[in-house]
Design an enzyme around this catalytic site. Structure first.
Site, PDB file in Angstrom:
ATOM      1  N   LYS A  99       0.824  -1.209   0.000  1.00 14.39           N
ATOM      2  CA  LYS A  99       0.000   0.000   0.000  1.00 14.39           C
ATOM      3  C   LYS A  99       0.855   1.255   0.000  1.00 14.39           C
ATOM      4  O   LYS A  99       0.556   2.225  -0.713  1.00 14.39           O
ATOM      5  CB  LYS A  99      -0.942  -0.019   1.209  1.00 14.39           C
ATOM      6  CG  LYS A  99      -2.027  -1.085   1.118  1.00 14.39           C
ATOM      7  CD  LYS A  99      -2.739  -1.327   2.434  1.00 14.39           C
ATOM      8  CE  LYS A  99      -3.736  -2.472   2.321  1.00 14.39           C
ATOM      9  NZ  LYS A  99      -4.368  -2.828   3.601  1.00 14.39           N
TER      10      LYS A  99
ATOM     11  N   GLN B 207      -4.448  -1.400   9.905  1.00 13.95           N
ATOM     12  CA  GLN B 207      -4.261  -2.718   9.297  1.00 13.95           C
ATOM     13  C   GLN B 207      -4.822  -3.810  10.203  1.00 13.95           C
ATOM     14  O   GLN B 207      -4.445  -3.914  11.372  1.00 13.95           O
ATOM     15  CB  GLN B 207      -2.778  -2.971   9.015  1.00 13.95           C
ATOM     16  CG  GLN B 207      -2.501  -4.273   8.304  1.00 13.95           C
ATOM     17  CD  GLN B 207      -3.112  -4.324   6.916  1.00 13.95           C
ATOM     18  OE1 GLN B 207      -3.043  -3.366   6.155  1.00 13.95           O
ATOM     19  NE2 GLN B 207      -3.721  -5.451   6.575  1.00 13.95           N
TER      20      GLN B 207
ATOM     21  N   ASP C  45     -11.245   3.061   4.521  1.00 15.26           N
ATOM     22  CA  ASP C  45     -11.539   1.626   4.461  1.00 15.26           C
ATOM     23  C   ASP C  45     -13.035   1.361   4.383  1.00 15.26           C
ATOM     24  O   ASP C  45     -13.462   0.260   4.025  1.00 15.26           O
ATOM     25  CB  ASP C  45     -10.960   0.913   5.688  1.00 15.26           C
ATOM     26  CG  ASP C  45      -9.718   0.099   5.349  1.00 15.26           C
ATOM     27  OD1 ASP C  45      -9.525  -0.205   4.155  1.00 15.26           O
ATOM     28  OD2 ASP C  45      -8.950  -0.232   6.255  1.00 15.26           O
TER      29      ASP C  45
END
Length: 363
Positions: free
Chosen positions: A123, A167, A190
């Protein structure tokens, strides 16, 4: 509530409750409980998948030597993601030239999980390639919840950060829900915030962000020219991260959606009726060729490591779908790797760009 119970008692008199009343009410030792249903959280039990004996026909067959046996078109997620990232690069450059600002993404990594480290590294690299500024906070495995919450709060207050990514999974001693809920709604790239998920579920509402992997699945279908409206779709798996939001998105695109989960009876029979199959279970090769309707479109979200001594790393990645069988039945299919994975990162970059545009009122 107590008044309602008393009214029912008076109406029934000394004979007691009718059979209908007994079906609707139960005695809990302290008073009459009006609703039979328990709290919804009490119904939450984990989906533990097993290979069904009716569908376990031994190991997957080897790849077909005769190319004529393969009928499915390959949906190339890697090339589609590169096309999207190219557009994002152009928009980031245009923003920088016009207002001197670029999007910023902050990533929080707790612990030393190798897979999480790999995902975060990919990422960060993707951000660099499109011109998005990236910040990363690494915390040790034994960090406290408060330490993680403090990092999230700092990124919340940083105006140069337009997106915050925690994460997952977090260490077991941490409450993921509590931590994710602290991320500001306008930085929830997200798409996991309850308000974003709630707005996705409600017609007439628009979430600020759609979860990245489900958004990538729909983008693959649309860019491949797959008709969604009016089609029967089956989503295998119902996680908050993939299965649930994918089913909601398919409904938004007017598909008739069924969800198959670990407690579903005859999952292969239900799946075989679908024009579109999205599998997000996390079990290699659980979806066999005889689960699929001829001509179905298959989106395989699964990324499962399988031991392979001949591979450089001692393992290879495979999907939930038995690829060598599915390519002989489906009309189109995503490979693993190279299908949904690259799209997930592309959608994260897209969400971060959208967040920055809103923050800077840039069009």
């Amino acid at each position: 509530m107590q008044g309602v119970a008393m009214v029912v008692w008076r109406k029934m008199g000394k004979k007691g409750f009718s059979s209908t009343s007994r079906a609707l009410k139960s005695f809990n030792g302290y008073g009459y409980q009006i609703n039979k249903s328990p709290p919804l959280l009490a119904l939450d039990i984990p989906d533990i998948w097993t290979l069904h004996s009716t569908t376990n026909h031994g190991p997957p067959p080897p790849p077909a030597n005769n190319s004529n046996e393969q009928t499915a078109a390959i949906i190339d997620g890697k090339s589609i993601a590169e096309e999207i990232r190219s557009g994002i690069t152009g928009e980031v450059s245009r923003m920088k030239d016009a207002i001197g600002k670029v999007p910023g993404l902050a990533v929080i990594l707790v612990g030393q999980r190798r897979d999480s480290q790999t995902y975060v590294r990919n990422k960060i690299k993707a951000c660099e390639e499109v011109g998005i500024t990236s910040l990363m906070a690494k915390l040790p495995e034994d960090s406290t919840e408060d330490e993680v919450l403090n990092v999230v709060s700092c990124f919340n207050e940083n105006p140069s950060v337009n997106g915050i990514l925690v994460q997952l999974p977090l260490p077991q001693h941490m409450d993921e829900e509590k931590i994710l809920n602290v991320v500001r709604l306008e930085k929830d790239v997200d798409g996991f915030h309850p308000l974003n998920m709630g707005n996705l579920a409600m017609r007439g509402r628009e979430p600020l962000f759609v979860p990245c992997t489900p958004k990538g699945c729909i983008e693959l279908l649309l860019r491949s020219g797959v008709e969604i409206t009016g089609k029967k779709a089956v989503v295998i798996g119902r996680s908050n991260i993939v299965g649930l939001p994918t089913s909601l998105l398919l409904q938004r695109h007017h598909a008739t959606v069924s969800i198959v989960h670990a407690f579903t009876k005859n999952p292969e029979q239900i799946t075989r009726e679908a024009d579109i199959v999205v599998s997000a279970v996390g079990l290699p090769n659980i979806v066999r060729g005889n689960w699929l309707k001829p001509g179905a479109v298959v989106i395989d979200v699964g990324t499962n490591p399988v031991e392979d001594p001949s591979s450089e790393h001692g393992y290879r990645l495979t999907g939930d779908v038995c690829y060598n069988e599915a390519v002989r039945v489906a009309s189109a299919i995503t490979p693993v790797p190279g299908g949904v994975g690259p799209m997930t990162i592309a959608m994260l970059l897209s969400n971060t760009l959208d967040s920055a545009k809103r923050a800077y009122r840039f069009t």
